[in-house]
Design an enzyme around this catalytic site. Structure first.
Site, PDB file in Angstrom:
ATOM      1  CB  SER A   1      -1.373  -0.272   1.210  1.00 56.74           C
ATOM      2  OG  SER A   1      -0.510   0.098   3.011  1.00 56.74           O
TER       3      SER A   1
ATOM      4  CG  ASN B   1      -4.145  -4.846  12.842  1.00 54.26           C
ATOM      5  OD1 ASN B   1      -3.288  -4.847  11.905  1.00 54.26           O
ATOM      6  ND2 ASN B   1      -4.018  -5.621  13.891  1.00 54.26           N
TER       7      ASN B   1
ATOM      8  CB  THR C   1     -40.780  26.659  -8.114  1.00 56.01           C
ATOM      9  OG1 THR C   1     -41.909  26.731  -9.354  1.00 56.01           O
ATOM     10  CG2 THR C   1     -40.010  26.877  -7.059  1.00 56.01           C
ATOM     11  CG  HIS C   2     -42.093  22.320 -10.336  1.00 57.62           C
ATOM     12  ND1 HIS C   2     -42.070  21.209 -10.173  1.00 57.62           N
ATOM     13  CD2 HIS C   2     -43.107  23.526  -9.939  1.00 57.62           C
ATOM     14  CE1 HIS C   2     -43.104  21.430  -9.162  1.00 57.62           C
ATOM     15  NE2 HIS C   2     -42.672  22.783  -8.416  1.00 57.62           N
TER      16      HIS C   2
ATOM     17  CB  SER D   1     -15.970  22.936 -29.475  1.00 55.80           C
ATOM     18  OG  SER D   1     -16.317  22.241 -30.818  1.00 55.80           O
TER      19      SER D   1
ATOM     20  CE  LYS E   1     -19.875  23.621 -27.986  1.00 53.03           C
ATOM     21  NZ  LYS E   1     -21.943  23.627 -27.354  1.00 53.03           N
TER      22      LYS E   1
ATOM     23  CG  ASN F   1     -18.556  23.852 -24.634  1.00 52.27           C
ATOM     24  OD1 ASN F   1     -19.376  24.843 -25.048  1.00 52.27           O
ATOM     25  ND2 ASN F   1     -17.326  23.294 -24.857  1.00 52.27           N
TER      26      ASN F   1
ATOM     27  CD  GLU G   1     -19.879  21.129 -19.428  1.00 55.78           C
ATOM     28  OE1 GLU G   1     -20.011  20.153 -19.992  1.00 55.78           O
ATOM     29  OE2 GLU G   1     -20.503  21.955 -20.246  1.00 55.78           O
TER      30      GLU G   1
ATOM     31  CE1 TYR H   1      -6.583  -3.114   8.302  1.00 60.84           C
ATOM     32  CE2 TYR H   1      -4.740  -5.262   9.161  1.00 60.84           C
ATOM     33  CZ  TYR H   1      -5.005  -4.224   8.329  1.00 60.84           C
ATOM     34  OH  TYR H   1      -4.721  -3.936   6.931  1.00 60.84           O
TER      35      TYR H   1
ATOM     36  CD  GLN I   1      -2.887  -2.683   2.539  1.00 67.51           C
ATOM     37  OE1 GLN I   1      -2.645  -2.858   3.119  1.00 67.51           O
ATOM     38  NE2 GLN I   1      -3.001  -2.882   1.146  1.00 67.51           N
TER      39      GLN I   1
ATOM     40  CE  LYS J   1      -3.732   2.964   4.177  1.00 65.90           C
ATOM     41  NZ  LYS J   1      -5.127   2.285   4.733  1.00 65.90           N
TER      42      LYS J   1
HETATM   43  N1  ARG Z   1      -1.052  -1.517   4.997  1.00 67.43           N
HETATM   44  C1  ARG Z   1      -1.473  -1.575   6.509  1.00 67.43           C
HETATM   45  C2  ARG Z   1      -3.050  -0.803   6.029  1.00 67.43           C
HETATM   46  O1  ARG Z   1      -3.167  -0.369   5.823  1.00 67.43           O
HETATM   47  C3  ARG Z   1      -1.527  -1.187   7.526  1.00 67.43           C
HETATM   48  C4  ARG Z   1      -2.032  -2.152   8.726  1.00 67.43           C
HETATM   49  C5  ARG Z   1      -1.287  -3.533   8.364  1.00 67.43           C
HETATM   50  N2  ARG Z   1      -2.334  -4.199   9.708  1.00 67.43           N
HETATM   51  C6  ARG Z   1      -2.030  -5.703   9.535  1.00 67.43           C
HETATM   52  N3  ARG Z   1      -1.883  -6.574  10.492  1.00 67.43           N
HETATM   53  N4  ARG Z   1      -0.999  -6.350   8.432  1.00 67.43           N
HETATM   54  O2  ARG Z   1      -4.048  -1.352   6.484  1.00 67.43           O
END
Ligand code: ARG
Length: 459
Positions: free
Chosen positions: A23, A110, A155-156, A277, A283, A285, A290, A317, A322, A325
């Site tokens: 990650s 964790n 409205t509408h 365009s 144009k 735009n 958008e 966990y 993961q 993120k």
């Molecule tokens: N890269 C992991 C995550 O984002 C970190 C935690 C990993 N923990 C584990 N028990 N493998 O969740």
């Protein structure tokens, strides 16, 4: 076998598995928070006599050096490292030896990752809040400049009643103010420390979780270690708040796109925030608006993605987490980009007040006021006045006239109560001026709203 987590394993992981598992390419952005968290943890370990002061000093010095080297570009992230936590701990141990290996006492990745994301999001949301406030400020300035600019309110998507453009823009200011408070509320709930939850059940070491919480600026500790490492509802809350911000921006985008069309011609965006365009030279735009509207779908998608990831997970966990993120970072980045582009786009937007007024003159948007005139000055029940007005509108449509064109005689042919006062009652300026209810488009109300927004912004 050089993996820090290689306990019982006797075989290397497959290269494909390493890549799949890794990650670092998206969690490296939390390097600063990871280091801050580790410094607090080491400080607490030494305070409790779990590691020596000497080791603590080495750890802090090592981590501070790593931070400096990352920021100066001297230490590139090693994409072979599994995640940012492993990368920094590995680098620390390479630099200071055994002391580095003591840092992970009474901690797990964790709780480490749960701390890092909170710290990271806390920093980022502060930035988002400032940006949204700047956008509110830009909208309020336009509102102030247009507090007497009459336009049709819809409205509408049908012309309904006269409003001032400032009132319309202030509606968005109010929405965005709530968005700010939503973000603040979410941060307040998020700001409790999971550090010290360890893998899931806490630890046998005599740690001081409140100390690390305080060092890291948390308002307290998470009361349950399993919750501490399993919960991602703070991400969901922020992503919900981000989704609502995007929904608001998307509605405003849609209006800007409509207003910029030839059909409306109510506003003109600055060339800097539009595109042409490749084939149609005429144009202009509203691509930025958008795109904001389009990216709203993406932010909703991030929220639904994480809700779905989490829905079936047993405590505590699981590696599924993961996935939090990429979703939360994407949603954060997208909101920031959209607010960023919106601020100058709103600031430089030209308002075509004449066109707005012209549109306000058509479409019988003073019909309610005509009925109100019969009620207020002639004591007629509203329903009766409504019916008579409806008949007059039908007549106007048939004759290709507007209410202001009719003679008193024509009015009288619908009801003998009509007199010269009708013209004053239906003039657009008076329609606005007579709206005296709090929160209305009336002049006093709009001025009050501008003050309210300024006060919120601390101006
Ligand atoms: N890269 C992991 C995550 O984002 C970190 C935690 C990993 N923990 C584990 N028990 N493998 O969740």
């Amino acid at each position: 076998m050089n993996k820090m987590w290689a306990g019982r394993q006797t075989k290397e992981t497959d290269k494909i598995a390493d890549d799949f598992n890794s990650s670092i390419h998206f969690d490296s952005r939390m390097y600063r928070q990871d280091i801050t968290g580790s410094i607090a943890h080491a400080t607490m370990l030494a305070h409790r006599g779990i590691i020596s002061n000497e080791d603590k000093e080495k750890i802090i010095e090592g981590l501070t050096g790593i931070l400096g080297d990352i920021e100066s570009g001297k230490l590139p992230f090693d994409l072979e490292a599994e995640d940012i936590h492993m990368f920094i701990e590995g680098e620390l141990t390479a630099r200071i030896g055994d002391a580095g290996k003591r840092l992970h006492t009474a901690r797990s990745r964790n709780d480490q990752v749960a701390v890092d994301i909170r710290l990271y999001l806390r920093d980022e949301v502060t930035i988002v809040i400032e940006m949204v406030k700047e956008l509110i400020d830009a909208l309020a300035s336009q509102a102030e400049a247009n507090k007497r600019t009459i336009m049709p309110g819809y409205t509408h998507l049908q012309r309904a009643q006269p409003i001032v453009f400032g009132h319309h823009l202030l509606a968005y200011c109010m929405m965005l103010i709530r968005d700010v408070t939503r973000l603040e509320d979410a941060v307040a709930r998020m700001n409790y420390s999971p550090l010290g939850s360890c893998a899931l059940s806490g630890t046998t070491y005599n740690t001081d979780r409140r100390m690390t919480a305080e060092l890291l600026g948390f308002d307290g500790i998470m009361e349950n270690s399993m919750d501490g490492v399993s919960d991602r509802d703070f991400c969901l809350e922020l992503m919900s708040a981000f989704s609502i911000i995007m929904m608001h921006l998307s509605r405003l985008s849609e209006e800007i796109i409509l207003w910029s069309s030839w059909e409306f011609s109510f506003v003109e965006l600055d060339d800097a925030y539009t595109t042409g365009s490749s084939i149609m030279p005429q144009k202009k735009n509203s691509d930025m608006a958008e795109l904001v509207r389009g990216k709203t779908g993406r932010v909703y998608g991030d929220l639904v993605a994480l809700l779905t990831v989490l829905k079936g997970l047993p405590l505590a966990y699981n590696k599924d987490m993961q996935e939090d993120k990429e979703a939360v970072f994407d949603s954060l980045d997208t909101v920031k980009k959209c607010v960023e582009i919106f601020i100058p786009m709103i600031k430089t937007m030209k308002v075509k007040a004449d066109n707005m007024y012209r549109a306000a003159c058509r479409g019988f948007i003073n019909a309610t006021d005509l009925a109100d005139y019969l009620v207020a000055s002639k004591g007629m029940p509203f329903r009766t006045a409504y019916k008579i007005t409806g008949g007059i509108i039908g007549y106007c449509i048939e004759k290709g006239k507007i209410l202001d064109d009719l003679t008193v005689e024509e009015y009288k042919s619908f009801d003998e109560n009509f007199d010269e006062g009708v013209y004053e009652a239906i003039s657009l300026e008076n329609c606005i001026a007579r709206r005296i209810s709090e929160g209305s488009t009336g002049y006093a109300s709009v001025d009050g709203q501008i003050e309210y927004v300024k006060k919120f912004l601390g101006k």
